[in-house]
Design a protein around this motif. Structure first.
Motif, PDB file in Angstrom:
ATOM      1  N   TYR A   1       0.861  -1.193   0.000  1.00 36.15           N
ATOM      2  CA  TYR A   1       0.000   0.000   0.000  1.00 36.15           C
ATOM      3  C   TYR A   1       0.887   1.228   0.000  1.00 36.15           C
ATOM      4  O   TYR A   1       1.857   1.299   0.773  1.00 36.15           O
ATOM      5  CB  TYR A   1      -0.868  -0.028   1.262  1.00 36.15           C
ATOM      6  CG  TYR A   1      -1.688   1.214   1.507  1.00 36.15           C
ATOM      7  CD1 TYR A   1      -2.882   1.426   0.826  1.00 36.15           C
ATOM      8  CD2 TYR A   1      -1.279   2.172   2.426  1.00 36.15           C
ATOM      9  CE1 TYR A   1      -3.642   2.561   1.055  1.00 36.15           C
ATOM     10  CE2 TYR A   1      -2.045   3.312   2.670  1.00 36.15           C
ATOM     11  CZ  TYR A   1      -3.229   3.492   1.980  1.00 36.15           C
ATOM     12  OH  TYR A   1      -3.970   4.615   2.210  1.00 36.15           O
ATOM     13  N   SER A   2       0.633   2.169  -0.881  1.00 39.84           N
ATOM     14  CA  SER A   2       1.428   3.397  -0.871  1.00 39.84           C
ATOM     15  C   SER A   2       0.580   4.590  -1.302  1.00 39.84           C
ATOM     16  O   SER A   2      -0.635   4.450  -1.482  1.00 39.84           O
ATOM     17  CB  SER A   2       2.663   3.250  -1.770  1.00 39.84           C
ATOM     18  OG  SER A   2       3.637   4.196  -1.394  1.00 39.84           O
ATOM     19  N   VAL A   3       1.236   5.730  -1.428  1.00 38.69           N
ATOM     20  CA  VAL A   3       0.514   6.960  -1.789  1.00 38.69           C
ATOM     21  C   VAL A   3       1.318   7.775  -2.797  1.00 38.69           C
ATOM     22  O   VAL A   3       2.546   7.847  -2.707  1.00 38.69           O
ATOM     23  CB  VAL A   3       0.237   7.857  -0.548  1.00 38.69           C
ATOM     24  CG1 VAL A   3      -0.828   7.224   0.337  1.00 38.69           C
ATOM     25  CG2 VAL A   3       1.492   8.135   0.272  1.00 38.69           C
ATOM     26  N   PHE A   4       0.622   8.361  -3.765  1.00 37.83           N
ATOM     27  CA  PHE A   4       1.234   9.385  -4.615  1.00 37.83           C
ATOM     28  C   PHE A   4       1.251  10.682  -3.827  1.00 37.83           C
ATOM     29  O   PHE A   4       0.269  11.035  -3.166  1.00 37.83           O
ATOM     30  CB  PHE A   4       0.411   9.585  -5.895  1.00 37.83           C
ATOM     31  CG  PHE A   4       0.488   8.442  -6.867  1.00 37.83           C
ATOM     32  CD1 PHE A   4       1.718   8.007  -7.364  1.00 37.83           C
ATOM     33  CD2 PHE A   4      -0.659   7.803  -7.300  1.00 37.83           C
ATOM     34  CE1 PHE A   4       1.793   6.960  -8.275  1.00 37.83           C
ATOM     35  CE2 PHE A   4      -0.600   6.750  -8.209  1.00 37.83           C
ATOM     36  CZ  PHE A   4       0.633   6.324  -8.694  1.00 37.83           C
ATOM     37  N   LEU A   5       2.375  11.407  -3.924  1.00 38.23           N
ATOM     38  CA  LEU A   5       2.543  12.645  -3.148  1.00 38.23           C
ATOM     39  C   LEU A   5       2.695  13.843  -4.078  1.00 38.23           C
ATOM     40  O   LEU A   5       3.234  13.714  -5.183  1.00 38.23           O
ATOM     41  CB  LEU A   5       3.800  12.538  -2.275  1.00 38.23           C
ATOM     42  CG  LEU A   5       3.773  11.462  -1.190  1.00 38.23           C
ATOM     43  CD1 LEU A   5       5.150  11.320  -0.550  1.00 38.23           C
ATOM     44  CD2 LEU A   5       2.725  11.817  -0.134  1.00 38.23           C
ATOM     45  N   ASN A   6       2.261  15.019  -3.603  1.00 40.75           N
ATOM     46  CA  ASN A   6       2.577  16.254  -4.324  1.00 40.75           C
ATOM     47  C   ASN A   6       3.843  16.862  -3.708  1.00 40.75           C
ATOM     48  O   ASN A   6       4.389  16.332  -2.729  1.00 40.75           O
ATOM     49  CB  ASN A   6       1.386  17.228  -4.331  1.00 40.75           C
ATOM     50  CG  ASN A   6       0.989  17.699  -2.932  1.00 40.75           C
ATOM     51  OD1 ASN A   6       1.816  17.721  -2.014  1.00 40.75           O
ATOM     52  ND2 ASN A   6      -0.275  18.068  -2.773  1.00 40.75           N
ATOM     53  N   GLU A   7       4.316  17.963  -4.282  1.00 41.51           N
ATOM     54  CA  GLU A   7       5.596  18.549  -3.859  1.00 41.51           C
ATOM     55  C   GLU A   7       5.563  19.018  -2.410  1.00 41.51           C
ATOM     56  O   GLU A   7       6.597  19.198  -1.777  1.00 41.51           O
ATOM     57  CB  GLU A   7       5.989  19.703  -4.791  1.00 41.51           C
ATOM     58  CG  GLU A   7       6.348  19.260  -6.217  1.00 41.51           C
ATOM     59  CD  GLU A   7       7.465  18.209  -6.263  1.00 41.51           C
ATOM     60  OE1 GLU A   7       8.419  18.303  -5.465  1.00 41.51           O
ATOM     61  OE2 GLU A   7       7.354  17.276  -7.098  1.00 41.51           O
ATOM     62  N   GLU A   8       4.340  19.222  -1.872  1.00 38.46           N
ATOM     63  CA  GLU A   8       4.211  19.646  -0.469  1.00 38.46           C
ATOM     64  C   GLU A   8       4.057  18.441   0.468  1.00 38.46           C
ATOM     65  O   GLU A   8       3.799  18.612   1.664  1.00 38.46           O
ATOM     66  CB  GLU A   8       3.012  20.582  -0.306  1.00 38.46           C
ATOM     67  CG  GLU A   8       3.188  21.949  -0.957  1.00 38.46           C
ATOM     68  CD  GLU A   8       3.079  21.893  -2.479  1.00 38.46           C
ATOM     69  OE1 GLU A   8       2.162  21.252  -2.998  1.00 38.46           O
ATOM     70  OE2 GLU A   8       3.952  22.489  -3.146  1.00 38.46           O
ATOM     71  N   GLY A   9       4.167  17.252  -0.079  1.00 35.38           N
ATOM     72  CA  GLY A   9       4.032  16.060   0.759  1.00 35.38           C
ATOM     73  C   GLY A   9       2.590  15.677   1.033  1.00 35.38           C
ATOM     74  O   GLY A   9       2.320  14.807   1.863  1.00 35.38           O
ATOM     75  N   GLY A  10       1.646  16.321   0.325  1.00 37.50           N
ATOM     76  CA  GLY A  10       0.233  15.963   0.469  1.00 37.50           C
ATOM     77  C   GLY A  10      -0.085  14.737  -0.380  1.00 37.50           C
ATOM     78  O   GLY A  10       0.597  14.451  -1.370  1.00 37.50           O
TER      79      GLY A  10
END
Lengths: 383, 122
Positions: free
Chosen positions: A99-108
């Motif tokens: 399980y993982s997450v895609f992140l934006n440049e702000e770590g969101g």
């Protein structure tokens, strides 16, 4: 009915089973069957529930830096996807999923997803991805943009995705696909069923033991009807899927995780690999590493109302002194718990289990406590 | 005499008191009821005010005052056992009893035949 709604290959099956249909992520999906949300929920916890999750996005990501199966091919595709997610993909075992997450440049968090490494030697350098229905168009566009020149993405919209969840899931599926019952939690294996290629993962999103089965669209309904012919298996709609995952303490993207929340705040630190915490190299690493060392300013926690009134998404959480300290992001009634259950974000001083808080429901302060999750124990098959 | 509203409530008229509940159609639409909040006895409502709350596993729904009046009794049975609303919405699971303040409001509501026709067009 909106005319631009999309249908999964199982749409005719849902209608024939008497499902109540609703729009979800652009699809006309079953929210409940004649059994009803409460019984569907309890059936899944005690026997086996069948879910159509074909609206979710399946795709194969393949390295273009070398041929599939070459020495080091997995390391190349792992490095590519690790530039978008904080998970440990390089050391993911063959036939394992994470399980993982895609992140934006702000770590969101841009979306949460499952990443699978194939077991077969000749498929090293490929990853199988499953992302959320509502986010799939944006996720796939982002992957293609970020990994241009390193990997190609093949969207598997020719495949349906079925989930079978609950303590009887393994026995029921074993009858159709011999061998699946020996598979352990968070592993994937390919199978052939009457000549049809299946990808079966031992995972799910209910907290129960179970499987997700990727099947070609052409055979999805036939496979589903056979599963449903097993006496332990009932069709389960999105309503019970939501109450099951809430009791299991699992996040619903767009509600419990958003582009503003980091995986540390979201209380899914397990999605950040140990090596990656040190090395960084994922979007927003600076914020996430800081939150890991200093602690986040707010955290997703379980919330148990003391009364019988459910606290829904958007309910303001106050300290007992009346100060606003957070908000409920998912809440409802837990049929297995037999009481209202909720999760939400609270600021640092109020994160500890047992902390008394107030939930502002219809203008009244309802007493509640910060509680450990899951609300219903996980029953995963670890071998 | 029984009257119905287009919000799928029934009203059984007993002199200047009406017994109010939700119809089987409404109960089915609500899904499995898990929580009911009823008003305090003595409270007055104007027609269409939010009067009670019914929550299913899925969602919360408001129950409107079908007429203006004062609450004279509430049914604690459905507060203790919310599932009664699904089991017997037209009988045991009545919500409140109200003293009617304007009986002309009752005349404007549907009778059984009109409600049946209304249901066919929902």
């Amino acid at each position: 009915m909106k005319t631009d709604l999309k249908y999964t290959p199982l749409h005719p099956l849902h209608l024939s089973l008497g499902a109540k249909m609703v729009e979800f992520a652009g699809y006309d999906m079953p929210v409940q069957y004649p059994l009803g949300v409460m019984k569907e929920h309890l059936h899944t916890r005690t026997k086996a529930g069948f879910f159509d999750v074909s609206h979710m996005g399946q795709a194969f990501l393949t390295t273009t830096e070398c041929a599939l199966g070459d020495e080091g091919a997995h390391e190349k595709i792992a490095a590519a996807i690790e530039s978008m997610v904080p998970g440990e993909i390089r050391k993911l075992k063959k036939g394992g999923l994470r399980y993982s997450v895609f992140l934006n440049e702000e770590g969101g968090v841009l979306d949460d997803l499952m990443i699978t490494r194939p077991g077969r030697e000749d498929l090293q350098g490929m990853l199988y991805l499953v992302v959320n229905a509502a986010m799939k168009a944006r996720d796939f566009a982002l992957i293609q943009e970020k990994l241009a020149g390193r990997a190609t993405l093949k969207i598997a919209d020719d495949r349906s995705l079925l989930a079978l969840q609950g303590p009887a899931a393994s026995d029921a599926l074993e009858k159709m696909v011999p061998g699946v019952s020996s598979q352990t939690f968070m592993t994937m294996r390919p199978y052939e069923w009457a000549g049809v290629p299946l990808i079966i993962s031992r995972c799910g999103y209910t907290g129960e033991d179970g499987f997700e089965i990727s099947v070609p669209n052409s055979h999805a309904e036939e496979f589903a009807r056979l599963l449903l012919s097993h006496r332990a298996v009932e069709a389960i709609g999105l309503g019970a899927r939501d109450s099951l995952r809430l009791e299991a303490g699992l996040c619903l993207y767009g509600h419990d995780l958003t582009a503003e929340t980091s995986p540390v705040e979201g209380n899914i630190k397990f999605a950040i690999g140990k090596r990656r915490r040190q090395e960084g190299g994922f979007p927003g690493a600076e914020r996430i590493q800081r939150e890991l060392s200093e602690g986040p300013s707010r955290l997703r926690v379980g919330v148990l109302p003391e009364g019988r009134a459910p606290a829904r998404e958007g309910t303001v959480i106050q300290s007992v002194d009346g100060e606003s300290i957070g908000v409920i992001t998912s809440g409802g009634f837990g049929p297995t718990s037999g009481c209202p259950v909720a999760m939400g974000y609270v600021t640092a001083p109020f994160m500890d289990t047992g902390t008394e808080v107030h939930l502002m429901v219809r203008g009244k302060a309802m007493p509640a406590r910060i509680a450990d999750m899951p609300f219903a124990p996980h029953n995963y098959f670890r071998g | 005499m029984i009257k119905y509203t287009n919000e799928h409530e029934w009203l059984r008229i007993e002199g200047d008191i009406v017994v109010i509940g939700v119809t089987p159609y409404a109960a089915e639409q609500l899904g499995d009821v898990v929580f009911v909040e009823l008003p305090d006895v003595g409270k007055s409502f104007s027609q269409n005010d939010d009067m009670a709350v019914v929550e299913s596993v899925k969602a919360a729904s408001d129950v409107y005052a079908p007429i203006s009046g004062e609450i004279v009794e509430v049914n604690d049975v459905i507060v203790e056992e919310p599932s009664k609303v699904n089991e017997d919405p037209a009988g045991e699971a009545w919500f409140v009893k109200m003293r009617v303040s304007d009986s002309s409001q009752l005349d404007a509501l549907m009778d059984e035949a009109a409600y049946k026709e209304f249901l066919e067009n929902v």
